[in-house]
Design a protein around this motif. Sequence first.
Motif, mmCIF file in Angstrom:
data_model
loop_
_atom_site.group_PDB
_atom_site.id
_atom_site.type_symbol
_atom_site.label_atom_id
_atom_site.label_comp_id
_atom_site.label_asym_id
_atom_site.label_seq_id
_atom_site.Cartn_x
_atom_site.Cartn_y
_atom_site.Cartn_z
ATOM 1 N N GLU A 87 33.256 39.983 75.044
ATOM 2 C CA GLU A 87 32.229 40.456 76.090
ATOM 3 C C GLU A 87 31.132 41.289 75.552
ATOM 4 O OE1 GLU A 87 31.422 39.550 79.129
ATOM 5 O OE2 GLU A 87 32.860 37.996 78.793
ATOM 6 N N ARG A 138 28.316 49.001 75.885
ATOM 7 C CA ARG A 138 27.675 48.078 76.783
ATOM 8 C C ARG A 138 27.881 48.385 78.230
ATOM 9 N NH1 ARG A 138 25.652 46.233 73.023
ATOM 10 N NH2 ARG A 138 26.238 44.455 71.951
ATOM 11 N N ILE A 139 28.254 49.469 78.671
ATOM 12 C CA ILE A 139 28.214 50.054 79.821
ATOM 13 C C ILE A 139 27.554 51.435 80.197
ATOM 14 C CG2 ILE A 139 29.525 50.283 81.999
ATOM 15 C CD1 ILE A 139 31.700 48.679 80.982
ATOM 16 N N THR A 184 22.075 44.195 85.070
ATOM 17 C CA THR A 184 22.414 43.932 83.909
ATOM 18 C C THR A 184 21.016 43.690 83.205
ATOM 19 O OG1 THR A 184 24.260 42.719 84.595
ATOM 20 C CG2 THR A 184 23.398 42.285 82.798
ATOM 21 N N TYR A 185 21.079 44.111 81.907
ATOM 22 C CA TYR A 185 20.034 44.042 81.052
ATOM 23 C C TYR A 185 20.475 43.299 79.734
ATOM 24 C CZ TYR A 185 15.734 45.284 78.128
ATOM 25 O OH TYR A 185 14.842 45.167 77.540
ATOM 26 N N LYS A 186 19.736 42.114 79.424
ATOM 27 C CA LYS A 186 19.897 41.409 78.104
ATOM 28 C C LYS A 186 19.272 42.160 76.939
ATOM 29 C CE LYS A 186 20.722 37.112 76.182
ATOM 30 N NZ LYS A 186 21.522 37.280 75.062
ATOM 31 N N TYR A 245 24.755 42.045 76.316
ATOM 32 C CA TYR A 245 24.371 42.564 77.792
ATOM 33 C C TYR A 245 24.874 44.028 77.893
ATOM 34 C CZ TYR A 245 23.247 37.663 79.342
ATOM 35 O OH TYR A 245 22.843 36.610 79.232
ATOM 36 N N TYR A 268 25.612 50.891 85.835
ATOM 37 C CA TYR A 268 26.083 51.251 87.081
ATOM 38 C C TYR A 268 25.556 52.487 87.774
ATOM 39 C CZ TYR A 268 29.118 47.501 86.228
ATOM 40 O OH TYR A 268 29.577 46.471 85.640
ATOM 41 N N ASN A 291 25.530 46.559 81.040
ATOM 42 C CA ASN A 291 25.760 46.747 82.518
ATOM 43 C C ASN A 291 25.475 48.017 82.758
ATOM 44 O OD1 ASN A 291 26.594 43.953 83.083
ATOM 45 N ND2 ASN A 291 28.398 44.375 81.703
#
Length: 150
Positions: free
Chosen positions: A49, A128-129, A96-98, A54, A58, A56
Amino acid sequence: MKNIIYYLIILCVLGGCKSFTRTDLQSNCGNTFEVQYIKNGKYLVSKKERAKNYLNIYFLSNFNDQIKININQKEVFNKEVITDSTKFDTYSAAFTYKLSSSENKYIMKGYSERNKTCFEIPIDTKYRIIYFYYYQNKWIIRFSNEIIIN
């Protein structure tokens, strides 16, 4: 027996369940914000992942505001975020941002309309988060690879 207990206490203090670093920084809006980097956790994003590029993002605690987020001077989020202050670590908004394969540096800027506070920080792409908190009139930006499970 006493020595074993002392040894276990020292291990818990030094090792801890979650290892993280924390830094306070000054924003260009005049407020202080906190940056945290979680080194490990119970539920980690898999290597597969993490390879997908990406991010993510929050919004967790104490947001009741119109929030704007820019990455590399491009607006990627502009919404009203209302979080449930009775349930800590539950999110009401996320996106989410690529990450681009052509760029290797990312600068994230966030702004709160109601509180008139902001932050600007380079994104550490090892994580990634990103979790956002607003606590005691201060943004908290937490970089992590740990997924919060409620």
